[in-house]
Design a protein around this motif. Structure first.
Motif, short mmCIF file in Angstrom:
data_model
loop_
_atom_site.label_atom_id
_atom_site.label_comp_id
_atom_site.label_asym_id
_atom_site.label_seq_id
_atom_site.Cartn_x
_atom_site.Cartn_y
_atom_site.Cartn_z
N ALA A 112 -2.98 61.63 37.66
CA ALA A 112 -2.34 62.88 38.08
C ALA A 112 -0.82 62.81 37.93
CB ALA A 112 -2.72 63.20 39.53
N VAL A 113 -0.22 61.69 38.30
CA VAL A 113 1.23 61.56 38.18
C VAL A 113 1.64 61.51 36.71
CG1 VAL A 113 3.26 60.16 38.73
CG2 VAL A 113 1.43 60.42 40.42
N LEU A 114 0.90 60.76 35.89
CA LEU A 114 1.22 60.71 34.47
C LEU A 114 1.05 62.08 33.81
CD1 LEU A 114 -0.35 57.30 33.34
CD2 LEU A 114 2.08 57.91 33.37
N TYR A 115 0.05 62.82 34.25
CA TYR A 115 -0.12 64.18 33.72
C TYR A 115 1.14 65.00 33.98
CZ TYR A 115 -1.31 69.12 33.71
OH TYR A 115 -1.28 70.48 33.50
N ASN A 116 1.63 64.97 35.22
CA ASN A 116 2.80 65.77 35.56
C ASN A 116 4.03 65.30 34.79
OD1 ASN A 116 4.03 67.89 36.91
ND2 ASN A 116 4.60 66.64 38.67
N LEU A 117 4.20 63.99 34.67
CA LEU A 117 5.34 63.47 33.91
C LEU A 117 5.23 63.88 32.44
CD1 LEU A 117 5.72 59.87 35.37
CD2 LEU A 117 7.34 61.75 35.60
N SER A 118 4.03 63.86 31.89
CA SER A 118 3.87 64.25 30.48
C SER A 118 4.23 65.73 30.28
CB SER A 118 2.43 63.99 30.01
OG SER A 118 1.51 64.93 30.54
N MET A 119 3.95 66.55 31.29
CA MET A 119 4.32 67.96 31.20
C MET A 119 5.84 68.14 31.25
SD MET A 119 1.50 69.66 30.81
CE MET A 119 1.75 71.35 31.35
N LEU A 120 6.51 67.32 32.06
CA LEU A 120 7.97 67.36 32.10
C LEU A 120 8.56 66.98 30.75
CD1 LEU A 120 8.66 65.71 35.58
CD2 LEU A 120 8.95 68.12 34.99
#
Length: 237
Positions: A180-188
């Motif tokens: 979940a955290v990597l997903y959000n970072l990838s979106m950033l």
């Protein structure tokens, strides 16, 4: 890749993969265990190989693009894990989506720790949560702070924050929290280039030190968690 567990290499050989998958399917009493093991072996090995390739590339690449590589590497790893418990995966296109979403436009004074992701009814995240961990979150959305706080490698960061002791409301399996955290970072990285670039350049924000610490933790911890999951399957077949 640092400290590669032998099982990740062992299971990338067809002679080992097919009997392993067959034993996994027999454990769930699938009537066509050998048939599916034969047809899924290459997909399973491909997922592990691609996961490893993304990982080794991420470890050698600048911070600016690391989250993308780690996120897609974890995608491949998880899809291989799912194949050990669901020989028919993916049955529909719905399960191939991310399974998470985040706010498209960030607030003016955006802070990463306060940002959140929403859990979607379909996609890789909820599918992996159900089939790999029998986990279902009681929340529709969860903040980065809530996901990072329970992760053991992040404990050193939180000891410097002036906050009261708090209870963990909901214990997530670590692999899901990392996802979940990597997903959000990838979106950033993909859609908030100005904020992402400024955050790296300034380096004086709380967000920066938490993100760097998290990515260092993800680099070492995720392959271990993947290996441990596979070894548990291996020992129980």
């Amino acid at each position: 890749m640092k400290n590669t567990d032998p099982i990740l290499t062992y299971l990338q050989v067809t002679a080992h993969t097919r009997p392993f998958l067959s034993a996994c399917y027999e454990k769930i009493e699938h009537p066509k265990a050998d048939h599916h093991a034969f047809h899924n072996a290459e997909r399973f090995m491909y997922g592990l190989t691609m996961g490893n390739d993304y990982w080794t590339t991420a470890e050698r690449t600048p911070l600016s693009v690391q989250p993308l590589l780690y996120y897609y590497g974890l995608n491949h790893y998880l899809k291989s894990l799912i194949l050990t418990v669901d020989p028919g995966y993916p049955a529909t296109a719905k399960v191939l989506a991310h399974g998470l979403s985040t706010r498209k436009r960030k607030k003016q004074h955006y802070r990463f720790l306060e940002d959140d992701v929403r859990i979607q009814p379909h996609g890789l995240f909820p599918y992996a949560a159900q089939h790999l961990f029998s986990f279902s979150s009681s929340k529709e959305k969860i903040s980065m702070d809530e996901l990072l706080y329970p992760l053991e490698p992040m404990a050193s960061m939180y000891q410097f924050k002036p906050e009261k002791d708090r209870e963990i409301e909901e214990k997530w399996p670590p692999l899901l929290a990392y996802f979940a955290v990597l997903y959000n970072l990838s979106m950033l990285v993909r859609y908030e280039g100005e904020w992402w670039g400024e955050m790296q350049q300034m380096r004086d924000r709380e967000d920066y030190v938490f993100i760097v610490q998290f990515l260092q933790a993800a680099s070492g911890q995720i392959p271990v968690l993947i290996s441990d999951w596979l070894k548990e399957q291996f020992s129980s077949t």
